[in-house]
Write a protein that holds these residues in place. Structure first.
Motif, PDB file in Angstrom:
ATOM      1  N   ALA A  28     -85.653  -2.210  83.998  1.00 30.77           N
ATOM      2  CA  ALA A  28     -84.926  -2.481  84.343  1.00 30.77           C
ATOM      3  C   ALA A  28     -85.284  -1.976  86.379  1.00 30.77           C
ATOM      4  CB  ALA A  28     -83.551  -2.216  84.577  1.00 30.77           C
ATOM      5  N   SER A  29     -85.268  -0.468  86.070  1.00 26.15           N
ATOM      6  CA  SER A  29     -85.936   0.273  86.896  1.00 26.15           C
ATOM      7  C   SER A  29     -87.362   0.375  86.973  1.00 26.15           C
ATOM      8  CB  SER A  29     -85.598   1.843  85.846  1.00 26.15           C
ATOM      9  OG  SER A  29     -85.835   2.063  85.073  1.00 26.15           O
ATOM     10  N   GLU A 160     -88.675 -12.609  93.412  1.00 28.08           N
ATOM     11  CA  GLU A 160     -87.418 -13.434  92.898  1.00 28.08           C
ATOM     12  C   GLU A 160     -86.057 -12.918  93.972  1.00 28.08           C
ATOM     13  OE1 GLU A 160     -86.107 -14.111  88.749  1.00 28.08           O
ATOM     14  OE2 GLU A 160     -88.173 -13.608  88.568  1.00 28.08           O
ATOM     15  N   GLU A 161     -85.614 -14.193  94.748  1.00 30.50           N
ATOM     16  CA  GLU A 161     -84.268 -13.838  95.855  1.00 30.50           C
ATOM     17  C   GLU A 161     -83.389 -12.454  95.493  1.00 30.50           C
ATOM     18  OE1 GLU A 161     -84.041 -14.157  98.750  1.00 30.50           O
ATOM     19  OE2 GLU A 161     -85.445 -15.022  99.142  1.00 30.50           O
ATOM     20  N   GLU A 168     -76.350 -11.427  86.324  1.00 31.38           N
ATOM     21  CA  GLU A 168     -77.807 -10.462  85.687  1.00 31.38           C
ATOM     22  C   GLU A 168     -78.672 -10.433  86.781  1.00 31.38           C
ATOM     23  OE1 GLU A 168     -80.152 -10.103  81.967  1.00 31.38           O
ATOM     24  OE2 GLU A 168     -78.968 -12.107  82.084  1.00 31.38           O
ATOM     25  N   GLU A 169     -79.635  -9.213  86.534  1.00 32.32           N
ATOM     26  CA  GLU A 169     -80.327  -9.320  87.387  1.00 32.32           C
ATOM     27  C   GLU A 169     -81.848  -9.899  87.306  1.00 32.32           C
ATOM     28  OE1 GLU A 169     -82.485  -4.933  89.979  1.00 32.32           O
ATOM     29  OE2 GLU A 169     -83.056  -5.430  88.019  1.00 32.32           O
ATOM     30  N   PRO A 170     -82.526 -10.816  88.360  1.00 34.35           N
ATOM     31  CA  PRO A 170     -83.538 -11.129  87.856  1.00 34.35           C
ATOM     32  C   PRO A 170     -85.014 -10.710  87.272  1.00 34.35           C
ATOM     33  CG  PRO A 170     -83.517 -11.115  90.099  1.00 34.35           C
ATOM     34  CD  PRO A 170     -81.839 -10.309  89.458  1.00 34.35           C
TER      35      PRO A 170
END
Length: 243
Positions: A28-29, A160-161, A168-170
Motif C-alpha cells: 500500500a505504501s 485509478e481514481e 478501500e484504497e485501489p
C-alpha cells in the motif's frame, strides 16, 4: 518449563502477526505519489513525483505523468535528474489560462522521464522527479495518472481514481494533490482605515490652524486696547501741562 514453552509460543505468534501486518501494509505504501500532498489554489509550488521500484529483478527505465485535463496549469518546469532525460507534451487550452496577466493557450499535458545508461531505478530503490507548477487551478484535487515502465517490458499503470472516504484504497492508485482555497487577505480593508486616519489627521491639522489664527487675533486685539489706553492717558496729561 511449561512457562518457557508458553512464552516461546507467544513470541512466535507475535512475529507471525507482525509479518502478516507488514506484508499487507508494504504494497500500500509502495506506489507512485506526489509530495507534498497538499497545496493552495492559485499559488505556485515545487512537487516531487516519488517512484519506488517494486520489482525484485527489473529496473524502472521510464516514468510518464499525465496532468489532468480538467485542471490545466499555465506554467510547468522540471528540475534536471542526473541520468534521466525529460520531454513534455502540450495541448490546447480553451478557455486560456491566466499567468501573470497574460493568456496562455497551451498547457503541459504529459511529462516523460527516460533513464539513460545505468541511471534506472533498481530493485529496492526509489527516485524523485521534481516539478514546479503554477498557478494551481481552483479545484479540490488534481489527479496525476502515471505509467511506470520496467526494463523487462512490464508497465504498471497507476491510474485509478481515489476512493470515496472510508472505502478501500485501489490497487493501483494515481497520485493525488489536494488543493485548498487561499485565505482571504486582510489588506483589502487597510486602505479604508488608512484613509480614515488621513482624514482625522487633516481635521486635526485644520483645527490646529484655526486655533493658531484665533490666538493671533486675540493678541492683536489686546495690543490694540493697550495702544488705545496709552493714547487716552496722553490726551489727559497734555491739558494739565498747558495750564
Amino acid at each position: 518449563m511449561l512457562r518457557h514453552r508458553r512464552s516461546a509460543t507467544a513470541a512466535v505468534l507475535a512475529l507471525g502477526v507482525a509479518a502478516v501486518v507488514l506484508g499487507v501494509a508494504a504494497p500500500a505504501s509502495a506506489h507512485v505519489s506526489v509530495n507534498p500532498k497538499e497545496a493552495t489554489q492559485g499559488g505556485y509550488g515545487r512537487f516531487a513525483f516519488r517512484v519506488p521500484n517494486e520489482s525484485d529483478e527489473a529496473s524502472t527505465t521510464k516514468v510518464e505523468v499525465v496532468l489532468p485535463e480538467n485542471a490545466p496549469v499555465g506554467s510547468v518546469s522540471t528540475m534536471p535528474v542526473p541520468g534521466w532525460t525529460v520531454a513534455m507534451e502540450k495541448r490546447k487550452v480553451d478557455p486560456p489560462v491566466q499567468v501573470h496577466g497574460s493568456e496562455v493557450t497551451e498547457a503541459v499535458s504529459k511529462i516523460t522521464w527516460t533513464a539513460t545508461g545505468d541511471a534506472a531505478v533498481k530493485p529496492g530503490q526509489f527516485q524523485e522527479f521534481p516539478v514546479s507548477m503554477g498557478p494551481l487551478p481552483e479545484v479540490d484535487t488534481m489527479v496525476f495518472k502515471a505509467l511506470q515502465t520496467y526494463s523487462d517490458g512490464n508497465v504498471v499503470r497507476w491510474i485509478e481514481e481515489p476512493s470515496a472516504a472510508g472505502a478501500e484504497e485501489p490497487d493501483k492508485p494515481a497520485p493525488v494533490l489536494t488543493l485548498t482555497a487561499a485565505a482571504p487577505s486582510a489588506g483589502a480593508s487597510a486602505p479604508a482605515v488608512a484613509a480614515a486616519g488621513a482624514d482625522d489627521d487633516d481635521d486635526d491639522s485644520d483645527g490646529g490652524a484655526g486655533t493658531a489664527f484665533g490666538v493671533a487675533g486675540l493678541v492683536a486685539g489686546l495690543a490694540g486696547l493697550a495702544l488705545g489706553g496709552l493714547a487716552f492717558a496722553r490726551t489727559r496729561r497734555e491739558p494739565a501741562a498747558r495750564s
